[in-house]
Design a protein around this motif. Structure first.
Motif, PDB file in Angstrom:
ATOM      1  N   CYS A  35      33.653  42.728  46.886  1.00  0.00           N
ATOM      2  CA  CYS A  35      32.259  42.412  46.611  1.00  0.00           C
ATOM      3  C   CYS A  35      31.154  42.642  45.369  1.00  0.00           C
ATOM      4  CB  CYS A  35      31.642  43.254  47.951  1.00  0.00           C
ATOM      5  SG  CYS A  35      28.798  43.147  47.256  1.00  0.00           S
ATOM      6  N   TYR A  36      30.728  41.329  44.352  1.00  0.00           N
ATOM      7  CA  TYR A  36      31.275  41.522  42.757  1.00  0.00           C
ATOM      8  C   TYR A  36      30.419  40.581  42.482  1.00  0.00           C
ATOM      9  CZ  TYR A  36      34.462  37.522  41.561  1.00  0.00           C
ATOM     10  OH  TYR A  36      34.788  36.565  42.217  1.00  0.00           O
ATOM     11  N   GLN A  37      29.741  41.653  40.906  1.00  0.00           N
ATOM     12  CA  GLN A  37      28.121  40.568  40.518  1.00  0.00           C
ATOM     13  C   GLN A  37      28.965  40.300  38.409  1.00  0.00           C
ATOM     14  OE1 GLN A  37      24.540  42.349  39.787  1.00  0.00           O
ATOM     15  NE2 GLN A  37      23.871  39.910  40.158  1.00  0.00           N
ATOM     16  N   LEU A  38      28.536  39.043  38.292  1.00  0.00           N
ATOM     17  CA  LEU A  38      28.986  38.632  36.751  1.00  0.00           C
ATOM     18  C   LEU A  38      27.998  39.381  36.025  1.00  0.00           C
ATOM     19  CD1 LEU A  38      31.327  37.443  38.517  1.00  0.00           C
ATOM     20  CD2 LEU A  38      31.192  35.815  36.239  1.00  0.00           C
ATOM     21  N   HIS A  39      27.786  39.716  35.012  1.00  0.00           N
ATOM     22  CA  HIS A  39      26.585  40.036  34.127  1.00  0.00           C
ATOM     23  C   HIS A  39      26.623  39.362  33.544  1.00  0.00           C
ATOM     24  CE1 HIS A  39      24.897  43.423  36.963  1.00  0.00           C
ATOM     25  NE2 HIS A  39      25.707  43.228  37.266  1.00  0.00           N
ATOM     26  N   SER A  64      29.815  27.229  34.479  1.00  0.00           N
ATOM     27  CA  SER A  64      29.883  26.771  33.298  1.00  0.00           C
ATOM     28  C   SER A  64      29.565  26.975  32.298  1.00  0.00           C
ATOM     29  CB  SER A  64      28.963  25.306  32.770  1.00  0.00           C
ATOM     30  OG  SER A  64      27.589  24.747  32.841  1.00  0.00           O
ATOM     31  N   GLU A  65      28.492  27.988  32.804  1.00  0.00           N
ATOM     32  CA  GLU A  65      27.534  29.556  31.840  1.00  0.00           C
ATOM     33  C   GLU A  65      28.453  30.668  32.002  1.00  0.00           C
ATOM     34  OE1 GLU A  65      24.619  31.202  35.612  1.00  0.00           O
ATOM     35  OE2 GLU A  65      23.747  29.581  34.514  1.00  0.00           O
ATOM     36  N   ASN A  66      29.225  30.526  32.229  1.00  0.00           N
ATOM     37  CA  ASN A  66      30.335  31.489  33.265  1.00  0.00           C
ATOM     38  C   ASN A  66      31.495  31.626  31.807  1.00  0.00           C
ATOM     39  OD1 ASN A  66      27.972  32.308  34.973  1.00  0.00           O
ATOM     40  ND2 ASN A  66      30.165  32.208  36.882  1.00  0.00           N
ATOM     41  N   LEU A  67      31.451  30.226  31.946  1.00  0.00           N
ATOM     42  CA  LEU A  67      33.239  29.648  31.352  1.00  0.00           C
ATOM     43  C   LEU A  67      33.196  30.184  30.266  1.00  0.00           C
ATOM     44  CD1 LEU A  67      35.947  28.622  32.185  1.00  0.00           C
ATOM     45  CD2 LEU A  67      35.327  26.645  31.712  1.00  0.00           C
ATOM     46  N   GLU A  68      32.710  30.866  29.238  1.00  0.00           N
ATOM     47  CA  GLU A  68      32.963  30.338  27.721  1.00  0.00           C
ATOM     48  C   GLU A  68      32.925  32.032  27.004  1.00  0.00           C
ATOM     49  OE1 GLU A  68      34.156  27.934  25.561  1.00  0.00           O
ATOM     50  OE2 GLU A  68      34.233  26.957  27.581  1.00  0.00           O
ATOM     51  N   HIS A  69      32.800  33.551  28.111  1.00  0.00           N
ATOM     52  CA  HIS A  69      33.035  34.367  27.976  1.00  0.00           C
ATOM     53  C   HIS A  69      33.899  35.394  28.333  1.00  0.00           C
ATOM     54  CE1 HIS A  69      28.831  33.274  26.987  1.00  0.00           C
ATOM     55  NE2 HIS A  69      28.280  32.457  28.390  1.00  0.00           N
ATOM     56  N   ASN A  70      33.577  36.653  27.468  1.00  0.00           N
ATOM     57  CA  ASN A  70      34.993  38.190  27.767  1.00  0.00           C
ATOM     58  C   ASN A  70      34.085  38.724  28.750  1.00  0.00           C
ATOM     59  OD1 ASN A  70      36.931  35.872  26.801  1.00  0.00           O
ATOM     60  ND2 ASN A  70      36.115  37.250  24.777  1.00  0.00           N
ATOM     61  N   TYR A  71      34.854  39.392  29.391  1.00  0.00           N
ATOM     62  CA  TYR A  71      34.752  40.343  30.408  1.00  0.00           C
ATOM     63  C   TYR A  71      35.482  41.913  30.815  1.00  0.00           C
ATOM     64  CZ  TYR A  71      32.257  36.194  32.041  1.00  0.00           C
ATOM     65  OH  TYR A  71      31.287  34.971  32.394  1.00  0.00           O
ATOM     66  N   PHE A  72      34.328  42.566  30.622  1.00  0.00           N
ATOM     67  CA  PHE A  72      35.169  44.062  30.854  1.00  0.00           C
ATOM     68  C   PHE A  72      35.335  44.288  32.068  1.00  0.00           C
ATOM     69  CE2 PHE A  72      32.593  45.178  26.430  1.00  0.00           C
ATOM     70  CZ  PHE A  72      33.641  45.462  26.118  1.00  0.00           C
ATOM     71  N   ILE A  73      36.436  45.331  32.007  1.00  0.00           N
ATOM     72  CA  ILE A  73      37.008  45.052  33.804  1.00  0.00           C
ATOM     73  C   ILE A  73      37.611  46.371  33.927  1.00  0.00           C
ATOM     74  CG2 ILE A  73      37.601  42.310  34.290  1.00  0.00           C
ATOM     75  CD1 ILE A  73      40.625  43.216  34.087  1.00  0.00           C
ATOM     76  N   VAL A 102      33.804  29.871  46.745  1.00  0.00           N
ATOM     77  CA  VAL A 102      33.433  30.563  44.886  1.00  0.00           C
ATOM     78  C   VAL A 102      31.989  30.572  45.523  1.00  0.00           C
ATOM     79  CG1 VAL A 102      34.835  30.041  43.273  1.00  0.00           C
ATOM     80  CG2 VAL A 102      33.036  27.933  44.071  1.00  0.00           C
ATOM     81  N   LEU A 103      30.993  30.868  44.136  1.00  0.00           N
ATOM     82  CA  LEU A 103      29.591  30.523  44.653  1.00  0.00           C
ATOM     83  C   LEU A 103      29.325  30.917  43.702  1.00  0.00           C
ATOM     84  CD1 LEU A 103      26.775  31.920  45.994  1.00  0.00           C
ATOM     85  CD2 LEU A 103      26.913  33.991  44.615  1.00  0.00           C
ATOM     86  N   PHE A 104      28.750  29.151  43.427  1.00  0.00           N
ATOM     87  CA  PHE A 104      28.031  28.781  42.177  1.00  0.00           C
ATOM     88  C   PHE A 104      26.669  29.515  41.822  1.00  0.00           C
ATOM     89  CE2 PHE A 104      30.360  24.766  45.062  1.00  0.00           C
ATOM     90  CZ  PHE A 104      31.629  24.760  43.629  1.00  0.00           C
ATOM     91  N   MET A 105      26.624  29.197  40.365  1.00  0.00           N
ATOM     92  CA  MET A 105      25.612  29.823  39.355  1.00  0.00           C
ATOM     93  C   MET A 105      25.120  28.793  38.633  1.00  0.00           C
ATOM     94  SD  MET A 105      26.124  32.935  40.372  1.00  0.00           S
ATOM     95  CE  MET A 105      27.547  34.285  40.807  1.00  0.00           C
ATOM     96  N   LEU A 115      39.138  34.548  38.513  1.00  0.00           N
ATOM     97  CA  LEU A 115      39.218  33.200  37.214  1.00  0.00           C
ATOM     98  C   LEU A 115      38.737  31.973  37.850  1.00  0.00           C
ATOM     99  CD1 LEU A 115      43.051  33.916  35.464  1.00  0.00           C
ATOM    100  CD2 LEU A 115      39.910  35.396  35.399  1.00  0.00           C
ATOM    101  N   LYS A 116      38.589  31.635  39.107  1.00  0.00           N
ATOM    102  CA  LYS A 116      38.368  30.719  39.772  1.00  0.00           C
ATOM    103  C   LYS A 116      37.469  30.844  40.330  1.00  0.00           C
ATOM    104  CE  LYS A 116      39.115  27.756  43.904  1.00  0.00           C
ATOM    105  NZ  LYS A 116      39.655  27.819  45.163  1.00  0.00           N
ATOM    106  N   GLN A 117      36.306  31.793  40.309  1.00  0.00           N
ATOM    107  CA  GLN A 117      35.086  32.407  40.517  1.00  0.00           C
ATOM    108  C   GLN A 117      34.703  32.253  39.340  1.00  0.00           C
ATOM    109  OE1 GLN A 117      32.773  32.942  42.838  1.00  0.00           O
ATOM    110  NE2 GLN A 117      31.177  33.148  41.394  1.00  0.00           N
ATOM    111  N   ILE A 118      35.212  32.730  37.522  1.00  0.00           N
ATOM    112  CA  ILE A 118      33.706  32.213  36.634  1.00  0.00           C
ATOM    113  C   ILE A 118      34.329  30.837  35.927  1.00  0.00           C
ATOM    114  CG2 ILE A 118      35.036  32.976  33.631  1.00  0.00           C
ATOM    115  CD1 ILE A 118      36.211  35.436  35.115  1.00  0.00           C
ATOM    116  N   SER A 119      35.556  30.190  36.305  1.00  0.00           N
ATOM    117  CA  SER A 119      35.108  28.762  36.104  1.00  0.00           C
ATOM    118  C   SER A 119      34.308  28.177  36.959  1.00  0.00           C
ATOM    119  CB  SER A 119      36.948  28.519  36.134  1.00  0.00           C
ATOM    120  OG  SER A 119      37.760  29.149  35.581  1.00  0.00           O
TER     121      SER A 119
END
Length: 238
Positions: A115-119, A159-168, A78-81, A152-156
């Motif tokens: 290749c993607y990015q969480l916003h 902590s700043e990613n984990l509590e949110h919902n994401y459009f795909i 994963v890539l940590f944030m 889901l592993k990347q989102i998890s």
């Protein structure tokens, strides 16, 4: 508003990521170590350049910590944030690797060729899609269980990613009940939450990754309206 968010994001990453000989160094993780999502460790490598080179050779590897004190490389998928999620360890350095045209601050899973990015800005689906489009991208395509599990592993992983919902990516706006991707391909893989798609309204034409239970890392899909405000994930085709 979207342009302002893009510029702010670019400034943030520009100060945090430095291109090195083989990978990208994340300066905010200096002297921090993460203990989750570890693929394996290798000891007695000659230095951080060899760590990054070893990560590049393994397509399962997305990032690596070099632990100078122990001459040890710790490899991750994963890539940590969030540096705040880690522990202090003097002398550690953190690198990510990408190949082809995947930008340095994106997650690059080379096994899945994605290749993607969480916003992490909460806007409606049309605004999120417009932001992706400005860079020639689209909302992330999840068309297999492997991609769902990885995402889901990347989102998890932070902590700043984990509590949110994401459009795909995915919509049945054209024909109710017939879900298609942005390029017109019919969807064949789904990870719906029990009871979804709800089809309570013809406006619920779009898909989100939705947290199933609070304080867990379990995400499944729900159908939602485009006017709903969520976070979103952009994918860059390679």
């Amino acid at each position: 508003m979207i342009l302002k968010l893009i510029l702010l994001s670019l400034v943030t990453y520009a100060t945090a990521v430095i291109k090195t000989e083989l990978g990208f160094k994340w300066t905010q993780f200096d002297n921090v170590i993460m203990s989750t999502s570890v693929l394996y460790e290798v000891s007695n490598l000659r230095g951080r350049i060899w760590c990054v080179a070893r990560c590049l050779q393994d397509h399962a590897c997305i990032s690596v910590f070099y632990r100078r004190q122990y001459r040890r490389c710790q490899f991750h998928d994963v890539l940590f944030m969030s540096p705040k999620d880690g522990e202090q360890e003097t002398g550690t350095r953190y690198y990510s690797v990408t190949t082809n045209a995947c930008p340095s601050h994106y997650v690059h899973n080379r096994l899945l060729n994605i290749c993607y990015q969480l916003h992490l800005n909460k806007i409606n689906r049309n605004e999120g899609l417009a932001d992706c489009t400005t860079r020639g991208e689209h909302l992330v395509v999840i068309d297999s269980e492997d991609k769902q599990v990885h995402l889901l592993k990347q989102i998890s992983s932070s902590s700043e990613n984990l509590e949110h919902n994401y459009f795909i990516d995915g919509s049945d706006a054209a024909t109710e009940g017939q879900w298609i991707l942005h390029d017109g391909r019919p969807m064949t893989y789904f990870a719906w939450r029990p009871g979804f798609p709800a089809n309570v309204s013809t406006a619920h034409d779009y898909i989100i990754e939705s947290k199933l239970i609070q304080r867990t890392s379990i995400y499944v899909w729900q159908d939602r309206a485009s006017k709903d405000t969520k976070y979103y994930i952009c994918q860059k085709d390679l």
